[in-house]
Design an enzyme around this catalytic site. Sequence first.
Site, PDB file in Angstrom:
ATOM      1  N   ASN A   1      -6.095  -2.884   1.719  1.00  0.00           N
ATOM      2  CA  ASN A   1      -6.079  -4.342   1.792  1.00  0.00           C
ATOM      3  C   ASN A   1      -7.512  -4.840   1.814  1.00  0.00           C
ATOM      4  OD1 ASN A   1      -3.296  -4.481   1.954  1.00  0.00           O
ATOM      5  ND2 ASN A   1      -3.232  -4.739   4.158  1.00  0.00           N
TER       6      ASN A   1
ATOM      7  N   ARG B   1       0.833  -1.212   0.000  1.00  0.00           N
ATOM      8  CA  ARG B   1       0.000   0.000   0.000  1.00  0.00           C
ATOM      9  C   ARG B   1       0.862   1.254   0.000  1.00  0.00           C
ATOM     10  NH1 ARG B   1      -3.582  -1.117   5.039  1.00  0.00           N
ATOM     11  NH2 ARG B   1      -1.547  -1.874   5.647  1.00  0.00           N
TER      12      ARG B   1
END
Length: 98
Positions: free
Chosen positions: A43, A25
Site C-alpha cells: 500500500n 495485496r
Amino acid sequence: MSHSDSPAQRLSARVTGRVQGVGFRHFTRTTAQQHSLTGWVRNEPDGSVRLEAEGPRADLETLLDAVHDGPRPARVESVEAEWNAATDAFSQFEVRYA
C-alpha cells in the site's frame, strides 16, 4: 517456447481506486504465486497499491489483467504499468509494509 523459456521481464504497476482495505495485496500475492512470479506488493500513502513483479511476460500479463479487476470488494480506477528487463532481485512474491 514455453513460458519458463521466455526471458524474464519486470512489471512495475500502480493501481488506484478503492484498493486498500479490501484484500488487494493478498489477492495480488496469491495471483503472482500461482504463476511463480517474484516481487512484492504494498500500500502507498496516497491510497494506491504499488507492485513490482518479475517473470515470463505472459505470466506478468496475466497478473496485470487480474489487478485490473482485483478482488470482489475492490474498485480499480486505473492501472499504470511499465515494463523493463528483469533484475532477478527477488526470491519470492511478498506483501511489503511501508
